[in-house]
Design an enzyme around this catalytic site. Sequence first.
Site, mmCIF file in Angstrom:
data_model
loop_
_atom_site.group_PDB
_atom_site.id
_atom_site.type_symbol
_atom_site.label_atom_id
_atom_site.label_comp_id
_atom_site.label_asym_id
_atom_site.label_seq_id
_atom_site.Cartn_x
_atom_site.Cartn_y
_atom_site.Cartn_z
ATOM 1 N N HIS A 311 20.028 -13.099 31.944
ATOM 2 C CA HIS A 311 20.946 -13.899 31.115
ATOM 3 C C HIS A 311 21.033 -15.321 31.660
ATOM 4 O O HIS A 311 20.907 -16.295 30.901
ATOM 5 C CB HIS A 311 22.325 -13.233 31.112
ATOM 6 N N GLU A 312 21.237 -15.445 32.976
ATOM 7 C CA GLU A 312 21.336 -16.785 33.564
ATOM 8 C C GLU A 312 19.999 -17.519 33.504
ATOM 9 O O GLU A 312 19.947 -18.727 33.251
ATOM 10 C CB GLU A 312 21.840 -16.696 35.004
ATOM 11 N N HIS A 315 19.590 -19.086 30.159
ATOM 12 C CA HIS A 315 20.305 -20.355 29.975
ATOM 13 C C HIS A 315 19.436 -21.525 30.436
ATOM 14 O O HIS A 315 19.356 -22.566 29.765
ATOM 15 C CB HIS A 315 21.611 -20.351 30.764
ATOM 16 N N HIS A 321 25.123 -18.622 24.119
ATOM 17 C CA HIS A 321 25.932 -17.459 23.764
ATOM 18 C C HIS A 321 26.050 -17.312 22.250
ATOM 19 O O HIS A 321 25.828 -18.265 21.492
ATOM 20 C CB HIS A 321 27.336 -17.580 24.357
#
Length: 398
Positions: A311-312, A315, A321
């Site tokens: 997830h990070e 980014h 999101h």
Amino acid sequence: MAFAAPDLFVPANNRGHFERPGELLRNVAADPANARIEIVSVDPETVSERSGALRLSLPGGIVVEARRTQFERMESGNEVWVGQIDTGPATGPIDRALIPVDHLDNQVLAVRSGGTALANIRIGGELFRLVPVDGGAHALVEVDQTKFLPDETEKAYDEMTAFGGEKVSFVPEAPAKAISTIRVLVAFGPAASAAIGNEQQAADLAFTEANNALAATNTDARLQQAGAIQFYNQSETTNYSTMLTRLTNLSDGFYDAIGGQRNANTADMVAYFAPASSTLCGQARGIATTAANAYFVMSPNCISGNWTFVHEAAHVVGARHDNDPTTTPFAYGHGFVMTSINRRTVMAVNNGSCSTCTRFGAFSSPNYTLSGVTIGTASFNDNTRVWRTRGPTVAAFR
């Protein structure tokens, strides 16, 4: 002749471990997402290429068998065993133009390191974790996924979206391309090292979980560990914004050597495991960052199980999101929530539009389904396309 699959673990005597818990077991018990903990006896030899199947006896009298679908010996020497649990045909309506990913809810990811095994076990979307603890023992943990900390608090996410304002250059997505291998330098501080115990085993599971999610919707990207884990013994804080400032400023007296180590290991990104936060799982320096700011910080409690690691990383690549209205640099670059089945993709958050929706290991895409429900839209929710579009750029950072 048919042979029964070996047991990965069997029940063991709990009392002594809980009466005198060591540091690793105390850390497991302190995690609010860990709803139930049992001590089990594990045969790590079963996590091997010789095992075509493993039997798992889970709480509530659930006994399942996982059939091996993948085996890999990592550069670390640790062995990774991936298996599929057969629970019958996919549920929900079938759209033959789309690809179901229901198998993701019934998988075993296990990493053997010496005499221990670390595993994430998913059945019907529920999560159980097998975790080495003190004295060679193992804990079988039933996880309440609704109690995972958010990947970022609203304040942390605001900092990420506001940071830098870099202009992002990228090439248009091509119909087909080679897999983009993005190399990640992994670094641990002393607090995270103490909380984890076997840092390399935990990192190997994090990379396996990440790449499983990236492959699920054909993102054409994979993550690879860039060299040996780097260890630091400098001043740390649970303020991840401060940690990111220290990591990216290579002349402030904090972690100044990390830039050179990153270059030496040709790492496109850096992942630093900081002291556990009580409010969030992780934070990236920004969204769609430049090479100089391709850093993220994580809590050791979230290294795997909730896909926070990838997830990070997403980014940094440019994914947002589900509840972020921003449409740059990718109008389609958002996670997706399927409220009808109470689920969300990797970039959709529990502090967003559905606090009770549990995550599954795939990026949003209009071309795939879970339980018959499409997991994205072409116009706003296609993080798979973000990876396919900007993955080659990030893979060329170093």
